[in-house]
Design a protein around this motif. Structure first.
Motif: not given
Length: 98
Positions: A52-56, A92, A12
């Protein structure tokens, strides 16, 4: 906000553009640099948007200031840490170089 990705990388990843942030003036939009004169609150908001865009979660987004040497450090790191690479073995975490 856009994260540029490559099908060649099998992990990712994403490389942000300058679009989609809250900074104004000379730092307009997605400035993530704490040491360039932008308002600290704007930089922190931008980093939150990037996380947030990276999902963390924001507290799991770590970055180092590139120094053009051979220093590699392990996350977590403090803001302003200088190195050329950053890694984490914790699932994460998101890491980057500024």
């Amino acid at each position: 906000m856009e994260l540029i990705t490559s099908t060649l990388l099998k992990v990712p990843h994403g490389f942000p553009t300058r679009e989609g942030g809250v900074s104004t003036g000379a730092w307009a939009s997605l400035n993530a640099g704490e040491a360039v004169g932008d308002a600290p609150a704007a930089v922190e908001l931008n980093l939150g948007l990037l996380a947030a865009e990276a999902g963390v979660p924001r507290e799991r987004l770590f970055a180092v200031k590139q120094m053009h040497g051979d220093r590699v450090v392990e996350a977590p790191v403090d803001a302003g840490t200088e190195a050329d690479a950053l890694w984490s073995g914790r699932p994460g975490d998101a890491v980057g170089v500024k």
